[in-house]
Scaffold this motif. Structure first.
Motif, PDB file in Angstrom:
ATOM      1  N   HIS A 100     -16.237  -0.582 -35.189  1.00  0.00           N
ATOM      2  CA  HIS A 100     -15.857   0.810 -34.928  1.00  0.00           C
ATOM      3  C   HIS A 100     -15.720   1.042 -33.424  1.00  0.00           C
ATOM      4  CE1 HIS A 100     -16.392   1.700 -39.107  1.00  0.00           C
ATOM      5  NE2 HIS A 100     -17.676   1.375 -39.077  1.00  0.00           N
ATOM      6  N   PRO A 101     -14.833   1.939 -33.018  1.00  0.00           N
ATOM      7  CA  PRO A 101     -14.691   2.236 -31.586  1.00  0.00           C
ATOM      8  C   PRO A 101     -15.840   3.091 -31.081  1.00  0.00           C
ATOM      9  CG  PRO A 101     -13.319   3.720 -32.856  1.00  0.00           C
ATOM     10  CD  PRO A 101     -13.912   2.746 -33.852  1.00  0.00           C
ATOM     11  N   VAL A 102     -15.899   3.238 -29.788  1.00  0.00           N
ATOM     12  CA  VAL A 102     -16.768   4.229 -29.162  1.00  0.00           C
ATOM     13  C   VAL A 102     -15.943   5.500 -29.014  1.00  0.00           C
ATOM     14  CG1 VAL A 102     -18.030   4.864 -27.071  1.00  0.00           C
ATOM     15  CG2 VAL A 102     -18.090   2.500 -27.901  1.00  0.00           C
ATOM     16  N   TYR A 103     -16.469   6.608 -29.490  1.00  0.00           N
ATOM     17  CA  TYR A 103     -15.762   7.873 -29.354  1.00  0.00           C
ATOM     18  C   TYR A 103     -16.297   8.650 -28.157  1.00  0.00           C
ATOM     19  CZ  TYR A 103     -13.249   7.357 -33.728  1.00  0.00           C
ATOM     20  OH  TYR A 103     -12.400   6.912 -34.712  1.00  0.00           O
ATOM     21  N   VAL A 104     -15.376   9.108 -27.337  1.00  0.00           N
ATOM     22  CA  VAL A 104     -15.703   9.914 -26.163  1.00  0.00           C
ATOM     23  C   VAL A 104     -15.190  11.317 -26.427  1.00  0.00           C
ATOM     24  CG1 VAL A 104     -15.422  10.188 -23.688  1.00  0.00           C
ATOM     25  CG2 VAL A 104     -15.481   7.880 -24.681  1.00  0.00           C
ATOM     26  N   ILE A 105     -16.077  12.281 -26.445  1.00  0.00           N
ATOM     27  CA  ILE A 105     -15.694  13.658 -26.749  1.00  0.00           C
ATOM     28  C   ILE A 105     -15.457  14.402 -25.439  1.00  0.00           C
ATOM     29  CG2 ILE A 105     -16.325  15.769 -27.961  1.00  0.00           C
ATOM     30  CD1 ILE A 105     -18.272  14.129 -29.631  1.00  0.00           C
ATOM     31  N   GLY A 106     -14.182  14.681 -25.147  1.00  0.00           N
ATOM     32  CA  GLY A 106     -13.828  15.399 -23.928  1.00  0.00           C
ATOM     33  C   GLY A 106     -12.944  14.579 -23.018  1.00  0.00           C
ATOM     34  N   GLY A 107     -11.761  15.114 -22.689  1.00  0.00           N
ATOM     35  CA  GLY A 107     -10.795  14.407 -21.854  1.00  0.00           C
ATOM     36  C   GLY A 107     -10.753  14.900 -20.427  1.00  0.00           C
ATOM     37  N   GLY A 108     -11.911  15.286 -19.894  1.00  0.00           N
ATOM     38  CA  GLY A 108     -12.003  15.630 -18.485  1.00  0.00           C
ATOM     39  C   GLY A 108     -12.341  14.401 -17.668  1.00  0.00           C
ATOM     40  N   PRO A 109     -12.677  14.567 -16.386  1.00  0.00           N
ATOM     41  CA  PRO A 109     -12.946  13.407 -15.539  1.00  0.00           C
ATOM     42  C   PRO A 109     -14.083  12.527 -16.046  1.00  0.00           C
ATOM     43  CG  PRO A 109     -13.558  15.467 -14.444  1.00  0.00           C
ATOM     44  CD  PRO A 109     -12.740  15.829 -15.636  1.00  0.00           C
ATOM     45  N   GLY A 110     -15.145  13.126 -16.578  1.00  0.00           N
ATOM     46  CA  GLY A 110     -16.255  12.328 -17.082  1.00  0.00           C
ATOM     47  C   GLY A 110     -15.874  11.476 -18.271  1.00  0.00           C
ATOM     48  N   GLY A 111     -15.182  12.067 -19.226  1.00  0.00           N
ATOM     49  CA  GLY A 111     -14.778  11.321 -20.416  1.00  0.00           C
ATOM     50  C   GLY A 111     -13.788  10.226 -20.104  1.00  0.00           C
ATOM     51  N   LEU A 112     -12.819  10.522 -19.245  1.00  0.00           N
ATOM     52  CA  LEU A 112     -11.820   9.521 -18.878  1.00  0.00           C
ATOM     53  C   LEU A 112     -12.464   8.362 -18.128  1.00  0.00           C
ATOM     54  CD1 LEU A 112      -8.855  11.793 -17.703  1.00  0.00           C
ATOM     55  CD2 LEU A 112      -9.253  10.810 -19.973  1.00  0.00           C
ATOM     56  N   ALA A 113     -13.407   8.667 -17.243  1.00  0.00           N
ATOM     57  CA  ALA A 113     -14.078   7.614 -16.481  1.00  0.00           C
ATOM     58  C   ALA A 113     -14.851   6.672 -17.390  1.00  0.00           C
ATOM     59  CB  ALA A 113     -15.007   8.238 -15.440  1.00  0.00           C
ATOM     60  N   VAL A 114     -15.558   7.216 -18.373  1.00  0.00           N
ATOM     61  CA  VAL A 114     -16.305   6.370 -19.306  1.00  0.00           C
ATOM     62  C   VAL A 114     -15.351   5.494 -20.111  1.00  0.00           C
ATOM     63  CG1 VAL A 114     -17.760   6.374 -21.370  1.00  0.00           C
ATOM     64  CG2 VAL A 114     -18.293   7.903 -19.476  1.00  0.00           C
ATOM     65  N   ALA A 115     -14.253   6.084 -20.598  1.00  0.00           N
ATOM     66  CA  ALA A 115     -13.292   5.320 -21.398  1.00  0.00           C
ATOM     67  C   ALA A 115     -12.701   4.170 -20.587  1.00  0.00           C
ATOM     68  CB  ALA A 115     -12.186   6.240 -21.905  1.00  0.00           C
ATOM     69  N   ALA A 116     -12.380   4.429 -19.323  1.00  0.00           N
ATOM     70  CA  ALA A 116     -11.818   3.380 -18.471  1.00  0.00           C
ATOM     71  C   ALA A 116     -12.839   2.278 -18.214  1.00  0.00           C
ATOM     72  CB  ALA A 116     -11.338   3.972 -17.148  1.00  0.00           C
ATOM     73  N   ALA A 117     -14.083   2.661 -17.953  1.00  0.00           N
ATOM     74  CA  ALA A 117     -15.130   1.670 -17.695  1.00  0.00           C
ATOM     75  C   ALA A 117     -15.411   0.831 -18.943  1.00  0.00           C
ATOM     76  CB  ALA A 117     -16.402   2.370 -17.215  1.00  0.00           C
ATOM     77  N   LEU A 118     -15.337   1.440 -20.114  1.00  0.00           N
ATOM     78  CA  LEU A 118     -15.510   0.692 -21.357  1.00  0.00           C
ATOM     79  C   LEU A 118     -14.344  -0.274 -21.565  1.00  0.00           C
ATOM     80  CD1 LEU A 118     -16.818   3.536 -23.692  1.00  0.00           C
ATOM     81  CD2 LEU A 118     -18.064   1.441 -23.121  1.00  0.00           C
ATOM     82  N   GLY A 119     -13.125   0.217 -21.342  1.00  0.00           N
ATOM     83  CA  GLY A 119     -11.955  -0.634 -21.512  1.00  0.00           C
ATOM     84  C   GLY A 119     -11.997  -1.854 -20.606  1.00  0.00           C
ATOM     85  N   ALA A 120     -12.504  -1.668 -19.378  1.00  0.00           N
ATOM     86  CA  ALA A 120     -12.609  -2.783 -18.437  1.00  0.00           C
ATOM     87  C   ALA A 120     -13.577  -3.852 -18.935  1.00  0.00           C
ATOM     88  CB  ALA A 120     -13.048  -2.271 -17.073  1.00  0.00           C
ATOM     89  N   ARG A 121     -14.444  -3.482 -19.867  1.00  0.00           N
ATOM     90  CA  ARG A 121     -15.411  -4.420 -20.430  1.00  0.00           C
ATOM     91  C   ARG A 121     -15.030  -4.877 -21.835  1.00  0.00           C
ATOM     92  NH1 ARG A 121     -17.757  -1.190 -16.797  1.00  0.00           N
ATOM     93  NH2 ARG A 121     -19.479  -2.018 -15.521  1.00  0.00           N
ATOM     94  N   GLY A 122     -13.806  -4.576 -22.228  1.00  0.00           N
ATOM     95  CA  GLY A 122     -13.322  -5.026 -23.523  1.00  0.00           C
ATOM     96  C   GLY A 122     -13.801  -4.229 -24.707  1.00  0.00           C
ATOM     97  N   VAL A 123     -14.287  -3.023 -24.464  1.00  0.00           N
ATOM     98  CA  VAL A 123     -14.778  -2.168 -25.547  1.00  0.00           C
ATOM     99  C   VAL A 123     -13.743  -1.088 -25.827  1.00  0.00           C
ATOM    100  CG1 VAL A 123     -16.600  -0.590 -26.299  1.00  0.00           C
ATOM    101  CG2 VAL A 123     -17.173  -2.571 -24.874  1.00  0.00           C
ATOM    102  N   ARG A 124     -13.324  -0.972 -27.075  1.00  0.00           N
ATOM    103  CA  ARG A 124     -12.350   0.052 -27.432  1.00  0.00           C
ATOM    104  C   ARG A 124     -12.993   1.429 -27.390  1.00  0.00           C
ATOM    105  NH1 ARG A 124      -9.815   1.643 -33.265  1.00  0.00           N
ATOM    106  NH2 ARG A 124      -8.340   3.204 -32.491  1.00  0.00           N
ATOM    107  N   ALA A 125     -12.371   2.328 -26.641  1.00  0.00           N
ATOM    108  CA  ALA A 125     -12.849   3.696 -26.537  1.00  0.00           C
ATOM    109  C   ALA A 125     -11.726   4.647 -26.912  1.00  0.00           C
ATOM    110  CB  ALA A 125     -13.339   3.992 -25.126  1.00  0.00           C
TER     111      ALA A 125
END
Length: 383
Positions: A12-37
């Motif tokens: 299952h993916p990691v779900y990030v609730i909220g597309g502001g700077p905090g949510g986008l930053a977490v999604a990008a950091a997860l993607g850089a580690r090969g984790v689908r967000a």
């Protein structure tokens, strides 16, 4: 002879609730580690809260210390980044990192299901995630106090969220309620933009700091002192204020009696001056007592004064509004804030993370970037 392979459970993916700077930053950091967000954003675009802010707003933190992981802010944005440029940066950030952002989807409730998390969302969606990052923001739902007589008030009353620029208030008598950064800046904006009279109602006198002193940004001082003992920072702040900020007691703004760090730990950040000091000294912004009640077309102030402004802008803050989403999980404190943030999870809710629910003097964007890397590192290790 057929060869069969053992059934592999879905990842299952990691779900990030909220597309502001905090949510986008977490999604990008997860993607850089090969984790689908997957970022779930209830509005139709990323950076919704920044799109809604007033025109004059700029980051109170420097461009160089406000970038999110993996993308610098362009030098063309200048030292103090304008609201519209923040929006452009967030759009570019999502595009460059190829983030999986689903807009128009609001999550109503989050529940634990064994080792997974179930998200109940718009359209009857039932989404299953291995982890959830809540990044719905510090300034989520506008709050206007329930002043006596408010509902029967005959004048114009709007929350600061609806304020864009001084144009609609030109030539009018305006009362701004609340002396946080938003109220202070809107009052200065109105005074410079043609309002006939501007009053600023204050309940608790704020700490006012210069955005820069001799070229040194206040943010860098905030970074240096944020882990020092509060009494020490209080003394340092008082000394700096005497050097850099004039005494405005004669204009209704005495120096605060509670220290800067002590006040910050109670949830109140200092006001960064972007015009308020000069406006108060010049008499363009008048400081008045706090609002106590409404009576017909009049506003009753704490000192008994009655005034009848043409319009009121209530810069009275926001609520996190997390109770419907998470109130049943026992992960919020008595004020509705997460009990933990960053890479820590609540004891009874492993796999649930929070970012963007503090208001640090070291800079919101900077702390969001730090939290994103820490959260992503923690989630990646739990694969």
């Amino acid at each position: 002879m057929a060869i069969t392979t053992p059934h592999q459970p879905p990842v299952h993916p990691v779900y990030v609730i909220g597309g502001g700077p905090g949510g986008l930053a977490v999604a990008a950091a997860l993607g850089a580690r090969g984790v689908r967000a997957v970022v779930l954003e209830k509005s139709d675009a990323v950076g919704a809260s920044w799109r809604a802010h007033y025109d004059r707003l700029r980051l109170h933190t420097t461009r160089r210390l406000s970038a999110l992981p993996g993308l610098k802010m362009p030098r063309s944005f200048g030292r103090w980044v304008a609201r519209a440029d923040v929006v452009r940066y967030l759009e570019k950030y999502a595009e460059q990192h190829e983030l999986e952002v689903v807009t128009g989807v609001e999550v109503h409730r989050v529940e634990r299901d064994g080792a997974d998390w179930i998200l109940h969302a718009t359209g009857g969606r039932r989404l299953t995630g291995r982890a959830v990052v809540v990044a719905t923001g510090y300034n989520h739902t506008p709050h206007v106090p329930d002043w006596p007589g408010r509902d029967a008030y005959e004048g114009e009353l709007n929350h600061a969220r609806s304020y864009r620029n001084p144009g609609p208030y030109e030539g009018r008598d305006v009362l701004v309620v609340g002396a946080g950064n938003t109220g202070a800046e809107i009052a200065a904006d109105l005074a410079e933009g043609g309002a006939a009279r501007v009053r600023l109602a204050i309940r608790t006198v704020p700490h006012i700091v210069r955005r820069t002193t001799a070229g040194w940004p206040a943010q860098r001082t905030g970074i240096l002192v944020r882990r020092l003992p509060a009494p020490l920072v209080d003394r340092m702040g008082a000394l700096m204020a005497k050097v850099a900020v004039p005494d405005l007691s004669a204009h209704g703004l005495p120096r605060p009696t509670t220290g800067l760090a002590t006040r910050q730990r109670e949830g109140a950040v200092p006001v960064q001056d972007v015009g308020l000091i000069d406006a108060v000294r010049a008499g363009k912004v008048e400081v008045v007592a706090a609002v106590e009640a409404f009576d017909g077309a009049e506003v009753v102030l704490a000192d008994g004064t009655r005034i009848a402004p043409d319009a009121i802008v209530a810069a009275t803050g926001y609520r996190r509004a997390l109770e419907p989403l998470l109130g049943h999980l026992d992960v919020l404190d008595e004020r509705g804030r997460p009990v933990v943030h960053g890479a820590r999870c609540p004891r009874e809710a492993p796999g649930l993370y929070f970012t963007g629910f503090t208001n640090p003097i070291s800079g919101m964007f900077r702390e969001l970037a730090i939290d994103a890397e820490r959260i992503a590192r923690r989630i990646a290790k739990s694969k």
